[in-house]
Design a protein around this motif. Structure first.
Motif, short mmCIF file in Angstrom:
data_model
loop_
_atom_site.label_atom_id
_atom_site.label_comp_id
_atom_site.label_asym_id
_atom_site.label_seq_id
_atom_site.Cartn_x
_atom_site.Cartn_y
_atom_site.Cartn_z
N THR A 98 0.87 -1.08 0.01
CA THR A 98 -0.12 0.19 0.09
C THR A 98 0.78 1.27 0.07
N THR A 99 2.17 1.29 0.58
CA THR A 99 2.92 2.22 0.63
C THR A 99 3.47 2.49 -0.77
N SER A 102 0.64 4.21 -2.96
CA SER A 102 0.31 5.35 -2.37
C SER A 102 1.47 6.54 -3.06
N SER A 103 2.60 5.79 -3.23
CA SER A 103 3.66 6.76 -3.94
C SER A 103 3.38 6.92 -5.39
N VAL A 105 0.00 7.08 -6.79
CA VAL A 105 -0.80 8.19 -6.56
C VAL A 105 -0.22 9.49 -6.56
N SER A 106 0.91 9.63 -5.59
CA SER A 106 1.51 10.98 -5.48
C SER A 106 2.17 11.43 -6.66
N ASN A 148 -1.45 13.61 -0.04
CA ASN A 148 -2.58 13.02 -0.88
C ASN A 148 -2.01 11.55 -0.75
N GLY A 149 -1.13 11.12 -0.84
CA GLY A 149 -0.71 9.80 -1.22
C GLY A 149 -0.57 9.08 0.19
N VAL A 152 -4.37 8.31 0.74
CA VAL A 152 -4.81 7.10 -0.01
C VAL A 152 -4.21 5.95 0.80
N HIS A 153 -2.94 5.81 1.32
CA HIS A 153 -2.43 4.67 1.94
C HIS A 153 -3.18 4.28 3.30
N SER A 162 -9.13 -1.83 -4.25
CA SER A 162 -8.28 -0.76 -4.66
C SER A 162 -8.53 -0.22 -6.03
N VAL A 165 -8.87 3.50 -6.11
CA VAL A 165 -7.31 4.13 -6.36
C VAL A 165 -7.04 4.21 -7.72
#
Length: 277
Positions: A98-99, A102-103, A105-106, A148-149, A152-153, A162, A165
């Motif tokens: 998930t980390t 989320s990156s 998404v960033s 934001n990331g 989301v995480h 997901s 996402v």
């Protein structure tokens, strides 16, 4: 080493060799490629960060989003290296997956903000008269990409679905495409030949990053929307995403005269001349 089991027949013990499926060998090769890609990404993006930090000539407003993208890509690469190198033979912890997600998404939001930045500076306020774009605002926008990331995480940790996402990222990509279309319209309508040439070169650079990002992320986005439990398909999608971490800095180094000029100046201690903003 080939794993084996033993079967007792009479007084003899006969080894039974367990052969691996061809798909397993392909998966292993892809995982090794992923490690190499992630390590290469750390090196290439680190060179961008180090150059910006060490060179006052490059610490300009228009390089803030480029710097942020390099930091995000390094973070993604480090998470991938930990996931593959430490947990290659075990199940990767969900928090790492998930980390890493989320990156991504960033990164997609940073690409959108870069497009919006170029749109404002080219189309809305090309001469900075209205002072719409300032350095503090650009830095704040970059901070928002990380926030934001992080959000989301947190959401993905508590919600295993997901698909939303991926839809989020696709929405960012759509807005980015619209922004670049508007930028192109503004660039082509300019009567200033010098400014037209400069903006066109920058536009080609960032549109190339945008197009390659979309192309490399499509497999991963498709996987989350139409989920597949095939390990080979999953690894190919991860390979595609990792390849994008290398393509971004390669495009930037190939297209940016400023960075190449400053690199030569720092390496060979020569005064090549001022860098254009």
């Amino acid at each position: 080493m080939i794993p084996s089991t033993t079967n007792e027949v009479g007084n003899f013990t006969q080894p039974t060799v367990t052969t691996r499926e061809p798909q397993d060998l392909i998966i292993d090769m892809i995982e090794i490629c992923n490690i190499l890609l992630a390590a290469t990404s750390v090196f290439l993006n680190s060179s961008i960060i180090i150059l910006v930090v060490c060179s006052p000539r490059l610490r300009k407003q228009h390089n803030i989003f480029t710097f942020n993208m390099a930091v995000i890509d390094i973070f993604s690469a480090f998470v991938m290296l930990i996931s593959l190198a430490v947990f290659m033979t075990r199940k990767v912890p969900r928090i790492l997956l998930t980390t890493w997600g989320s990156s991504i998404v960033s990164a997609s939001l940073n690409i959108l903000l870069l497009a919006l930045y170029r749109y404002v500076t080219v189309q809305v306020d090309p001469f900075g008269i209205r002072n719409l774009v300032t350095t503090p605002r650009c830095i704040l926008a970059c901070v928002l990409t990380w926030l934001n990331g992080f959000l989301v995480h947190i959401f993905v940790i508590f919600d295993e679905g997901s698909t939303w996402v991926s839809s989020f990222i696709l929405f960012f990509f759509a807005l980015t495409g619209i922004s670049y279309a508007l930028i192109y319209r503004g660039v082509t309508s300019s009567r200033d030949v010098r400014r037209l040439k400069e903006n066109r070169r920058l536009l080609i650079t960032f549109v190339s990053i945008y197009i390659t990002s979309v192309a490399f992320w499509i497999p991963g986005l498709a996987l989350t929307i139409f989920y597949s439990e095939n390990d080979l398909i999953e690894d190919i999608c991860v390979l595609s995403l990792n390849a994008n971490l290398i393509v971004n800095p390669v495009i930037f180094w190939a297209r940016s005269n400023d960075f190449r000029t400053e690199l030569k100046r720092l390496l060979f201690k020569t005064n090549i001349g001022p860098i254009m903003v």
